[in-house]
Motif scaffolding. Structure first.
Motif, PDB file in Angstrom:
ATOM      1  N   ASN A   1      10.085   0.815   0.117  1.00 33.61           N
ATOM      2  CA  ASN A   1      11.051  -0.391   0.039  1.00 33.61           C
ATOM      3  C   ASN A   1      11.399  -1.269   1.463  1.00 33.61           C
ATOM      4  N   HIS A   2      10.605  -1.012   2.432  1.00 34.92           N
ATOM      5  CA  HIS A   2      10.914  -1.880   3.578  1.00 34.92           C
ATOM      6  C   HIS A   2       9.515  -2.250   4.300  1.00 34.92           C
ATOM      7  N   GLN A   3       9.570  -3.632   4.573  1.00 33.66           N
ATOM      8  CA  GLN A   3       8.433  -4.344   5.266  1.00 33.66           C
ATOM      9  C   GLN A   3       8.995  -5.092   6.496  1.00 33.66           C
TER      10      GLN A   3
ATOM     11  N   GLY B   1      11.779   3.379  10.272  1.00 31.30           N
ATOM     12  CA  GLY B   1      12.428   4.428   9.975  1.00 31.30           C
ATOM     13  C   GLY B   1      12.500   5.777  10.700  1.00 31.30           C
ATOM     14  N   MET B   2      13.510   6.406  10.694  1.00 29.03           N
ATOM     15  CA  MET B   2      13.381   7.840  11.486  1.00 29.03           C
ATOM     16  C   MET B   2      14.203   8.627  10.820  1.00 29.03           C
ATOM     17  N   ILE B   3      13.691  10.000  10.616  1.00 33.62           N
ATOM     18  CA  ILE B   3      14.693  11.243  10.151  1.00 33.62           C
ATOM     19  C   ILE B   3      15.474  11.623  11.453  1.00 33.62           C
TER      20      ILE B   3
ATOM     21  N   LYS C   1       0.848  -1.156   0.016  1.00 36.13           N
ATOM     22  CA  LYS C   1       0.125   0.000   0.113  1.00 36.13           C
ATOM     23  C   LYS C   1       0.933   1.137   0.154  1.00 36.13           C
ATOM     24  N   ARG C   2       0.457   2.233  -0.737  1.00 37.42           N
ATOM     25  CA  ARG C   2       1.169   3.621  -0.825  1.00 37.42           C
ATOM     26  C   ARG C   2       1.219   4.156   0.759  1.00 37.42           C
ATOM     27  N   PRO C   3       2.314   4.596   1.117  1.00 38.20           N
ATOM     28  CA  PRO C   3       2.354   5.474   2.372  1.00 38.20           C
ATOM     29  C   PRO C   3       1.376   6.563   2.565  1.00 38.20           C
ATOM     30  N   VAL C   4       0.850   6.579   3.790  1.00 40.05           N
ATOM     31  CA  VAL C   4       0.194   8.103   3.905  1.00 40.05           C
ATOM     32  C   VAL C   4       1.006   8.969   4.925  1.00 40.05           C
ATOM     33  N   LEU C   5       0.551  10.215   4.929  1.00 36.61           N
ATOM     34  CA  LEU C   5       1.402  11.174   5.799  1.00 36.61           C
ATOM     35  C   LEU C   5       0.296  11.537   7.092  1.00 36.61           C
ATOM     36  N   VAL C   6       1.004  11.496   8.369  1.00 33.39           N
ATOM     37  CA  VAL C   6       0.196  11.531   9.677  1.00 33.39           C
ATOM     38  C   VAL C   6       0.765  12.711  10.142  1.00 33.39           C
ATOM     39  N   ILE C   7      -0.071  13.998  10.460  1.00 26.73           N
ATOM     40  CA  ILE C   7       0.110  15.123  11.093  1.00 26.73           C
ATOM     41  C   ILE C   7      -0.241  15.347  12.396  1.00 26.73           C
ATOM     42  N   MET C   8       0.598  15.216  13.457  1.00 24.25           N
ATOM     43  CA  MET C   8       0.011  15.549  14.849  1.00 24.25           C
ATOM     44  C   MET C   8      -0.117  16.925  15.040  1.00 24.25           C
TER      45      MET C   8
ATOM     46  N   MET D   1      13.315  10.994   1.727  1.00 25.78           N
ATOM     47  CA  MET D   1      13.983   9.945   2.237  1.00 25.78           C
ATOM     48  C   MET D   1      13.145   8.703   2.892  1.00 25.78           C
ATOM     49  N   ILE D   2      12.008   9.447   3.880  1.00 25.62           N
ATOM     50  CA  ILE D   2      11.064   8.617   4.495  1.00 25.62           C
ATOM     51  C   ILE D   2      10.062   7.871   3.504  1.00 25.62           C
ATOM     52  N   TYR D   3       9.802   8.534   2.410  1.00 21.50           N
ATOM     53  CA  TYR D   3       8.779   8.030   1.514  1.00 21.50           C
ATOM     54  C   TYR D   3       9.612   6.751   0.699  1.00 21.50           C
ATOM     55  N   LYS D   4      10.644   7.012   0.413  1.00 20.77           N
ATOM     56  CA  LYS D   4      11.485   6.027  -0.287  1.00 20.77           C
ATOM     57  C   LYS D   4      11.699   4.719   0.549  1.00 20.77           C
TER      58      LYS D   4
END
Length: 305
Positions: free
Chosen positions: A139-141, A149-151, A2-9, A132-135
């Motif tokens: 590419n990882h499961q 991952g963490m920036i 599935k495509r990643p989604v962005l969550v904003i706190m 970086m985080i989208y890539k």
């Protein structure tokens, strides 16, 4: 995948600054920092954003940014509610403080069924971080361990001149994976160098230049949601006894616990970008100047949307 989604706190948005209504635009077109984060996320490949907000702020939030973003990204809203706790627990009388970033992400439990990135609403992360985080997420499961991952940012690139900030201090192994993370809730510049205090400023501990810190920009699989669901009542059992009015379920602490148990690994993706944020009113002009410089360099168009 599935495509990643962005969550904003964004449920705590404006608390130190003085309230949601007082968060002013940082350019002449009415954009706030979150506009630039979402713009960068869209360029990176994200197509959906989930906003975590307080229910009582929804109308103001939509006016400030939500309605505008809906024209460019699929959007959804969830509400972080202090009363949203497991059966058998009760909100202490006089408790006003939210339950923290771990609880905020847990509020998305029913909306997310794949990988997702997490950011704070009022932090500027830089174009590179979203790429970086989208890539990483695409590419990882999860395998033997959860694959997160963490920036990471250099501590000196993440401070304000106008007060204290909260950062997760990171320890990293030679492979570039996180081994430990400790949330420090009051970090300041003391005589030009970063330091933190845990006793209201009576004593200070220096933080070495170049130390990697977390700005709460994470990449997760859905597994983190199940772990947070299990961990939250355990946190409440302890926290409500020790500090009922102020205890917080911090996301970095939850991740650190999984690291300690050997259940997860977290790749640290290092960014050299400068953080910007309107944590305090005095920060606003600094951010406005920085954004205009980025526009002058062509990183952003003069009119964002």
């Amino acid at each position: 995948m599935k495509r990643p989604v962005l969550v904003i706190m964004a449920a705590g948005m404006g608390s130190r600054y003085g309230g949601l209504k007082q968060i002013d635009p940082i350019d002449t077109y009415g954009n706030i920092i979150m506009d630039f984060s979402i713009y960068d996320a869209k360029i990176a490949g994200f197509e959906k954003v989930i906003f975590i907000i307080k229910k009582e702020n929804e109308r103001d939030f939509r006016n400030v940014i939500g309605d505008r973003v809906e024209n460019y990204m699929e959007t959804a809203y969830v509400y972080q509610d202090i009363r949203d706790i497991p059966e058998g627990f009760h909100v202490p009388e006089k408790r006003m403080k939210p339950w923290g970033t771990g609880h905020a992400i847990l509020s998305c439990h029913d909306l997310i069924d794949g990988p997702f990135a997490v950011i704070n609403a009022d932090d500027y992360y830089g174009r590179e971080a979203f790429s970086m985080i989208y890539k990483y997420l695409t590419n990882h499961q999860d395998r033997e361990k959860y694959s997160y991952g963490m920036i990471g940012y250099r501590i000196e690139n993440t401070l304000t001149e106008n007060g204290h900030v909260a950062r997760g201090i990171c320890e990293i192994d030679q492979r570039g994976y996180l081994t430990n993370i400790k949330e420090r809730t009051r970090i300041e510049k003391i005589e030009g160098e970063a330091a933190y205090t845990e006793d209201e400023g009576r004593t200070w501990v220096s933080i070495q230049e170049g130390t990697t810190v977390s700005m709460n920009m994470w990449g997760f699989t859905r597994s983190i949601l199940e772990e947070l669901k299990v961990g939250f009542p355990l946190f409440l059992e302890k926290g409500l006894k020790e500090n009922p009015l102020k205890c917080e379920y911090f996301l970095p602490d939850a991740v650190g616990k999984l690291l300690g148990e050997g259940k997860a690994e977290v790749a640290v993706l290092k960014s050299l970008d400068r953080w910007y944020g309107v944590t305090y009113k005095e920060d606003k002009q600094v951010v406005m100047d920085a954004i205009q410089q980025l526009k002058n360099k062509g990183i952003y168009p003069e009119k964002l949307w």
